[in-house]
Motif scaffolding. Structure first.
Motif, short mmCIF file in Angstrom:
data_model
loop_
_atom_site.label_atom_id
_atom_site.label_comp_id
_atom_site.label_asym_id
_atom_site.label_seq_id
_atom_site.Cartn_x
_atom_site.Cartn_y
_atom_site.Cartn_z
N SER C 54 0.83 -1.21 0.00
CA SER C 54 0.00 0.00 0.00
C SER C 54 0.86 1.26 0.00
CB SER C 54 -0.89 0.03 1.25
OG SER C 54 -1.50 1.29 1.37
N LYS C 56 -0.61 4.23 0.43
CA LYS C 56 -1.60 5.19 0.93
C LYS C 56 -0.95 6.11 1.96
CE LYS C 56 -6.31 4.82 2.52
NZ LYS C 56 -7.38 3.88 2.92
N LEU C 57 -0.33 7.15 1.48
CA LEU C 57 0.39 8.05 2.39
C LEU C 57 -0.55 8.94 3.17
CD1 LEU C 57 3.28 9.12 0.00
CD2 LEU C 57 3.16 7.15 1.54
N VAL C 383 10.30 8.06 2.81
CA VAL C 383 8.98 7.43 2.87
C VAL C 383 8.99 6.08 2.15
CG1 VAL C 383 6.61 7.62 2.02
CG2 VAL C 383 7.66 9.53 3.25
N GLU C 386 10.70 3.41 4.18
CA GLU C 386 9.80 2.91 5.23
C GLU C 386 8.79 1.90 4.65
OE1 GLU C 386 9.63 7.11 7.71
OE2 GLU C 386 7.74 6.04 7.30
N LEU C 387 8.21 2.26 3.51
CA LEU C 387 7.20 1.37 2.91
C LEU C 387 7.81 0.03 2.52
CD1 LEU C 387 5.16 3.76 0.55
CD2 LEU C 387 4.51 2.89 2.80
N GLU C 390 8.36 -1.81 5.82
CA GLU C 390 7.16 -2.22 6.56
C GLU C 390 6.21 -3.09 5.72
OE1 GLU C 390 5.28 1.30 8.11
OE2 GLU C 390 7.21 2.12 8.79
N LYS C 393 0.16 -3.94 3.55
CA LYS C 393 -0.53 -4.60 2.43
C LYS C 393 -1.61 -3.71 1.82
CE LYS C 393 -0.19 -9.52 3.47
NZ LYS C 393 -0.97 -10.73 3.78
#
Lengths: 397, 397, 397
Positions: C54, C56-57, C383, C386-387, C390, C393
């Protein structure tokens, strides 16, 4: 988030438990503490958003909007409020002219509400209809919820009806409160809600009515000014009178714009249609007499034209408190020489107040969100405490 | 969530792996286990939502809706289902009258699907067109996915076509199942799918067809009643006959409403257009013969008027099993004396069944969500087990 | 996600800090590194999505779309991009013909932006208007943000104006880059941006202008071909010339389609209106001369008809590099014998390139998302790291 923390402590001192699972239809149906709670919650939500804290309390769920009159501002305000809380807007486009009756309302209200947490309605065109319609919808979904049809009961927010425009007047009021540094500074302040000339007819009465019904609750001197024939609903004047008596303020009427503006701290010059004409229009509409409506509109424009001098001029502004009254408007305004030849306000006045006017409007999404939140969340203080502690990010930047 | 847990165990016993990555276009293309899985998943989703457990399986993604006919109910049901699973609805407004062909369909289907996980289509106006169109769209996006144009293959949900209305019949059926306390109690129950008079023409045949195509699978006695000339598609009758043979139920036809109602456990009186007329209409439309269409409509209304006695009256209801048959309708109904002078149903009958009717409708969003879920999630049981364990909140209240 | 990781390392080597909090209005206002950053981010987003990560920020927030011309493709691309990042689209439907002025723009821009993180605008109908309008909106919301009206400043994405169509040309370019295996392989490649016949008038010039303004930055040989009278804006030609000088490529003009196609590696045959006619149209529109506009349109169609031989035929395609030039189009194309009698391209040519054409289009949502991301996120590399670490999903499947 210091501001939010301080407001949260103030919120804890208020009694607003009856707002839970209830609609927000008229400001005067709400207690002083409940009105205060809406302002606190709106300001908390705003501070959290400015601090990049997500206030998305809903993971999914719908916010239904039902506009029976054109709208850009209120539509976007409602959509913004819904989004802020995590609800997805679904618009029910009924067609502007259709007035649904009894069974249809009951059925449609349930059919669109299976996943709806809130319904926002704007229905301001016909005297005696809008607010009544909202109560029909409310009853329908309450029954639907009780019968096991709806998993949840969607609560209603009045986005403007024939009687009140609570999201507007509350946004206006929060602007006033913050502008004057707190509700405690409003005692004795004079606010002039005055009619103003516009080359259009049939503007709803809900703005002046909403203003006199709400602003009289804060110990202010509220003056309602309009030419003869532009009376508002007497029931709302009654409420204004009672409010003023209770709070040590006053409510006066005049047919002189100059008198209203004199030494005023706040002025709200805005056009509206005469109540009697709006009643007649509703009757004609009920009879399907569209020729009659056209004739009435012509008549109304001619009547308006007698009062072109009801304009918010620099000259009038100079007569207000230190010449610096706060100018309010729900927007869009009819600006003389800009949007029309003669309008509600001189362009230099309007231009000088543009930033405060936009700021005034900017409270509306937060007011709507606060109304939704207070009707859906059982213990708002607890939820805010969690958010302040956890600081979920609105935007991962 | 005890209900969800129990249903989940039942779901595990079903074989529905072929639904993965497949469309839901006609109920008779699905096996009994697959049909059962939709009901289980729908009921699980409903129980989770009632328990404030979020079933937002998608963090982002679009659900495209494409309505080639006016719709409020199905539109909101689809939007609700999408929202329940975390998909955002984007509506493709093609204009109601346009029938796109070949290449255009292929291209448009891909252009709107870059982030689409599901496409819901309603196209019920023309015999031979709607279902065909859905298959064209399905083929286009399948190829687009295979060619690397689309990251994912959007699956399709038939929101009503010329042949079937699976989301309606499945919602009706789940209502029946829950009303009678389980699918095991349906054996031998009599259901009357009957034509009823309406002062409008051209209502789609997909509801009666959907009903006889589905309800014949549960060992029930299904009776299809209509005046002569109001036949449905013979292909669907064939399916109903085969279904009945396989499940030990029956499928009968009659031209008598009274016969159909007699001792019925369930009645479904509803207007529809004659199949032959709908075929003729499609032909006229294809030729651009709008005068012909107008003439046909007039003719159809006159034909309908011969059968005003096909009304669901109190008298007829009294002849059903203990006078208490479950009354079904897809809504909105033409209620005599309310929405029209003479209609499908007497108002006292309709009013008595209002709550169950709304409940019937309330299954549709969950049925649609179940269809989506079963086509997108490889191992639904595993996902539900996680949700039941983690209990993500739908609403932080 | 190996691809995303590799691209992320390349992104780190680029200087694009000035994109933060800025609009994307014209490609030639952006540096080479900034353009490259858009491509990298678009490809990263695509790889993450393909890997079910995902992006989705935004947890909440609105993406406002404002289409002043009909649009399905760009509308869905913008909605897809917004959804990918977590923003909810709200469409401002202004009516297609209305051209708002000064104060109205300023006010409306603020009124719709209280929760808006981005505004996408398409306004391509009138020469001298669209880009100007975007800058007005941008100024208005910047001021609104500075005045404390807006909590955040929404940045703008140009979804097509009178001058440029950056989301199109950038999607086209990313397609080219990936098709030829990297930007380093483009040096010396010949691209023919040529006019083609279409039985319609008034198609915007922003596609050819966008293409010559962007494609000249990669060391390619860019040829602009059109019949006499179909000139594009001279200012944009100036930019193309300068670009070519700087990058060691070339920019040539010709009135021969054959010359342009000869040995071309890439061809982009597409119809557009003559610049002079578009200017005249804008003037007529300004004067409210709708009769004049009709006459002009008739004239333009007649003028077009002189150049029916400007068609992308198999014969012409055979003259391109090894007969295998990459065929581009922004879609929808006017296909001879399919969508019209005589059009821009022979159907066999179009059919052969369908998959690549759809792939070309599929970059647009990612390009738009990249533009939004680069204007809103201060440190995109962080960012993305991080994505990737992490792996949130997108879909819990």
């Amino acid at each position: 988030m210091e501001k939010a923390k301080k407001l949260l402590e103030e919120l804890k001192g208020l009694e607003f438990s009856k707002m839970y699972n209830e609609d927000f239809l008229l400001t005067w149906e709400k207690s002083d503490d409940e009105i205060a709670a809406v302002f606190k919650v709106a300001d908390i939500l705003r501070d959290l958003r400015e601090s990049n804290v997500s206030t998305k309390l809903f993971d999914s769920g719908l916010a239904i909007s039902l506009f029976r009159d054109n709208s850009t501002r209120t539509r976007f305000s409602f959509a913004s409020a819904a989004n802020l809380l995590g609800l997805e807007v679904q618009d029910l486009d009924e067609g502007k002219s259709q007035i649904a009756h009894g069974e249809t309302v009951r059925e449609t209200a349930n059919m669109i509400s299976f996943m709806a947490d809130v319904i926002g309605i704007r229905d301001d065109m016909y005297i005696g209809k809008g607010n009544t319609y909202m109560r029909e919808v409310s009853k329908a979904v309450r029954e639907g919820n009780e019968a096991g049809v709806l998993e949840q009961r969607p609560t209603l927010v009045n986005l403007q009806c024939d009687i009140d425009h609570p999201t507007q007047s509350m946004a206006d009021m929060l602007h006033i409160i913050n502008y004057f540094g707190g509700v405690e500074n409003l005692k004795g302040k004079k606010i002039a809600m005055t009619w103003a000339y516009s080359p259009s007819y049939g503007k709803p009465l809900s703005v002046p009515q909403g203003v006199i019904g709400l602003m009289t609750r804060f110990g202010m001197e509220v003056v309602l000014a309009h030419p003869e024939g532009y009376e508002v609903m007497p029931e709302v004047e009654e409420i204004a009178i009672k409010n003023a008596e209770k709070t040590g303020g006053s409510f006066k009427k005049t047919n002189s714009m100059a008198e209203a503006f004199k030494e005023a701290d706040i002025v709200y010059p805005k056009s509206w249609a005469p109540f009697a004409a709006m009643e007649k229009r509703t009757e004609l509409y009920g009879n399907g007499d569209f020729e009659g409506i056209k004739a009435l509109e012509k008549e109304l424009l001619a009547q308006n034209a007698n009062f072109k001098d009801w304009e918010c001029t620099e000259e009038l502004m100079a007569t207000t408190k230190e010449g610096k009254a706060l100018y309010l408007h729900c927007l869009p305004a009819d600006i003389s020489g800009i949007s029309c030849e003669n309008g509600e306000v001189e362009s230099t006045v309007f231009n000088r107040y543009r930033d405060p006017l936009y700021k005034e409007a900017s409270y509306k999404p937060y007011i709507i969100a606060a109304m939704i939140l207070l009707s859906k969340v059982k213990d708002p203080a607890e939820v805010f405490e969690e958010l302040i502690k956890e600081e979920p990010k609105r935007f991962r930047s």
